[in-house]
Scaffold this active site. Structure first.
Site, PDB file in Angstrom:
ATOM      1  CB  SER A  70      11.881 -32.758 103.750  1.00  0.00           C
ATOM      2  OG  SER A  70      13.153 -32.766 104.670  1.00  0.00           O
ATOM      3  CE  LYS A 141      15.619 -29.951 102.517  1.00  0.00           C
ATOM      4  NZ  LYS A 141      14.457 -30.303 102.892  1.00  0.00           N
TER       5      LYS A 141
END
Length: 244
Positions: A70, A141
């Site tokens: 990711s 993230k």
């Protein structure tokens, strides 16, 4: 008349014969050899090192194993990043572009069911040392919006806008669009809107828009900032580029 010359008599060495020579008042003794490291001492040393590393990871810097794609290309599967747990300890707040590790409980995942205390402790210790995958509730993230920001996807050029200004995102995975999911949100104060760098492979704030919390991550759930790549050696260096 006895004409034989007298013989010079030489006796055994006497106490006076050593005069003029240095005398030493001490004797040379062999020093005892150092004791080999016993199994008990080695075990104690190992325990102390482990405790030190656990304290270090709990309060200062924690290794974090990257389990997914990711955050490519910035972070790759198997990388171990060093999370700076002091980054936001003295009044500083996460900023756009920071890569943060956070506990997604209540925002990205539901409250986990209770497990074995011993098993949870062992998994937690291994994760804290970077020897195992992080907890299922921990995520890494990039911060796209902070409290008060108006975040929109997307403008006419396909870019994400924050407060009406298009974002320059050089960290995006090559070929990825900033987002294929249209949205417009206002980030509440004390919260973050976060997204992965590999947008097509990232489950992030966009995937939780319709859930309680709307995909927002409370700042208090941030564990630290992913500042460095510690492993593998070929990728040593700063990991937090792209701050906007």
């Amino acid at each position: 008349m006895d004409t034989e010359a007298p013989h010079t008599q030489r006796g055994h060495s006497s106490p006076d014969e050593g005069e003029g020579r240095p005398r030493f008042a001490f004797s040379l003794r062999r020093r005892p050899a150092p004791r080999p490291l016993t199994l008990r001492r080695a075990g104690v040393l190992g325990v102390l090192c482990t405790v030190f590393l656990l304290l270090l990871s709990n309060f200062v810097v924690q290794p974090f194993l990257i389990p997914s794609r990711s955050m490519e290309p910035t972070l790759q599967v198997g990388d171990r990043v060093l999370v700076n747990k002091l980054a936001y300890s003295f009044g500083d707040q996460p900023r756009r572009g920071d890569m943060v590790v956070f506990d997604g409980t209540g925002s990205f995942v539901r409250e986990p069911a209770g497990g074995s205390p011993v098993g949870d402790a062992l998994r937690g210790a291994a994760s804290a040392l970077g020897l195992a995958e992080p907890s299922d509730t921990d995520f890494v993230k990039r911060v796209v919006g902070v409290g008060g920001d108006d975040v929109v996807c997307c403008d006419a050029a396909g870019r994400i806008e924050v407060n009406g200004v298009p974002l320059d995102e050089p960290y995006l995975y090559p070929g990825d669009a900033p987002s294929k999911v249209p949205f417009r949100i206002v980030v509440p104060l004390g919260a973050l809107w976060v997204m992965g760098d590999h947008r097509s492979q990232s489950r992030d704030s966009r995937d939780h828009l319709g859930e309680p919390g709307g995909g927002m991550v409370p700042v208090e759930k941030v564990i630290g900032r992913a500042d460095w790549i510690g492993w593998p050696v070929s990728r040593w260096g700063s990991a937090g580029g792209g701050r906007g």
